[in-house]
Design an enzyme around this catalytic site. Structure first.
Site, PDB file in Angstrom:
ATOM      1  N   HIS A  39      24.410   7.098  38.595  1.00  0.00           N
ATOM      2  CA  HIS A  39      26.037   7.052  38.564  1.00  0.00           C
ATOM      3  C   HIS A  39      26.529   7.880  37.662  1.00  0.00           C
ATOM      4  O   HIS A  39      25.771   8.563  36.927  1.00  0.00           O
ATOM      5  CB  HIS A  39      26.112   5.453  37.843  1.00  0.00           C
ATOM      6  N   HIS A  90      29.873   8.821  35.195  1.00  0.00           N
ATOM      7  CA  HIS A  90      30.996   7.866  34.554  1.00  0.00           C
ATOM      8  C   HIS A  90      32.247   9.193  34.421  1.00  0.00           C
ATOM      9  O   HIS A  90      32.253  10.221  34.530  1.00  0.00           O
ATOM     10  CB  HIS A  90      30.672   8.180  32.830  1.00  0.00           C
TER      11      HIS A  90
HETATM   12  P1  5GP Z   1      24.303   4.792  31.450  1.00  0.00           P
HETATM   13  O1  5GP Z   1      23.914   4.405  30.074  1.00  0.00           O
HETATM   14  O2  5GP Z   1      23.171   4.304  32.288  1.00  0.00           O
HETATM   15  O3  5GP Z   1      24.527   6.151  31.507  1.00  0.00           O
HETATM   16  O4  5GP Z   1      25.604   3.919  31.820  1.00  0.00           O
HETATM   17  C1  5GP Z   1      25.445   2.408  32.190  1.00  0.00           C
HETATM   18  C2  5GP Z   1      26.872   2.078  31.614  1.00  0.00           C
HETATM   19  O5  5GP Z   1      26.867   0.502  32.209  1.00  0.00           O
HETATM   20  C3  5GP Z   1      27.144   2.084  30.201  1.00  0.00           C
HETATM   21  O6  5GP Z   1      28.429   2.850  30.165  1.00  0.00           O
HETATM   22  C4  5GP Z   1      27.630   0.566  29.988  1.00  0.00           C
HETATM   23  O7  5GP Z   1      28.568   0.226  29.282  1.00  0.00           O
HETATM   24  C5  5GP Z   1      27.620  -0.086  31.257  1.00  0.00           C
HETATM   25  N1  5GP Z   1      27.582  -1.550  31.626  1.00  0.00           N
HETATM   26  C6  5GP Z   1      26.498  -2.138  30.774  1.00  0.00           C
HETATM   27  N2  5GP Z   1      26.312  -3.664  31.445  1.00  0.00           N
HETATM   28  C7  5GP Z   1      27.327  -3.668  32.073  1.00  0.00           C
HETATM   29  C8  5GP Z   1      27.987  -4.851  33.199  1.00  0.00           C
HETATM   30  O8  5GP Z   1      27.119  -5.610  33.085  1.00  0.00           O
HETATM   31  N3  5GP Z   1      29.006  -4.252  33.814  1.00  0.00           N
HETATM   32  C9  5GP Z   1      29.669  -3.235  33.682  1.00  0.00           C
HETATM   33  N4  5GP Z   1      30.620  -2.975  34.737  1.00  0.00           N
HETATM   34  N5  5GP Z   1      29.006  -2.079  32.922  1.00  0.00           N
HETATM   35  C10 5GP Z   1      28.116  -2.237  32.366  1.00  0.00           C
END
Ligand code: 5GP
Length: 145
Positions: free
Chosen positions: A107, A109
């Site tokens: 993903h 951001h």
């Molecule tokens: P990563 O840390 O893998 O780059 O990004 C994962 C993102 O998912 C984080 O920014 C976090 O805030 C978001 N996130 C975590 N749990 C949930 C959820 O239940 N729903 C949504 N919409 N985002 C989430």
């Protein structure tokens, strides 16, 4: 999880994609799905994911799937700019837990930046109000070409 490992079909974003968990959806087409981050680092922080690929990170993904995904990221970034008029826009993406990744479905951001407003912490804090996220999601969706 390190850079190595198998894709978990029950990861959080796979479950959101299947409709098993709720989200504030912004956009969906045949290839990409976008929704608001529940722990936004700034007002309007959203996530863009691919629908078909089982890539955990940037290193796993087929270039053709990545091309569709990054085109979606640009589309959502443009809509975010039009809707929220930020002063800047950060696009970020993490690979492996030591790099900050917490959900292992590739993903990007899209994080609006506002002058003089510090970024909140990544994937932490209090979950945003669902109604506020829905309002933001609608505002951004309205600006998608
Ligand atoms: P990563 O840390 O893998 O780059 O990004 C994962 C993102 O998912 C984080 O920014 C976090 O805030 C978001 N996130 C975590 N749990 C949930 C959820 O239940 N729903 C949504 N919409 N985002 C989430």
């Amino acid at each position: 999880m390190s850079l190595d490992g198998a894709y978990d079909p029950d990861n959080l974003f796979a479950r959101i994609l299947r409709g098993e968990l709720p989200c504030a959806k912004v956009y969906e087409d045949a290839d990409v799905f976008a929704f608001m981050d529940i722990f936004p680092q700034s007002r309007g922080h959203l996530l863009v994911i691919g629908k078909a690929s089982r890539a955990r990170n940037l290193l796993d993904v087929e270039p053709g799937d990545l091309a569709k995904l990054i085109a979606g990221v640009q589309r959502l970034a443009r809509a975010t700019r039009a809707a929220l008029k930020p002063d800047g826009l950060a696009v970020s993406q993490f690979n492996g837990a030591p790099a900050g990744q917490t959900v292992f479905h590739l993903h990007f951001h899209v994080i609006p930046r506002y002058a003089h407003e510090p970024l909140r912490g990544h994937a932490q804090g209090t979950a945003a109000d669902a109604d506020e996220l829905a309002v933001l999601a609608r505002a951004i969706a309205a600006e998608i070409d």
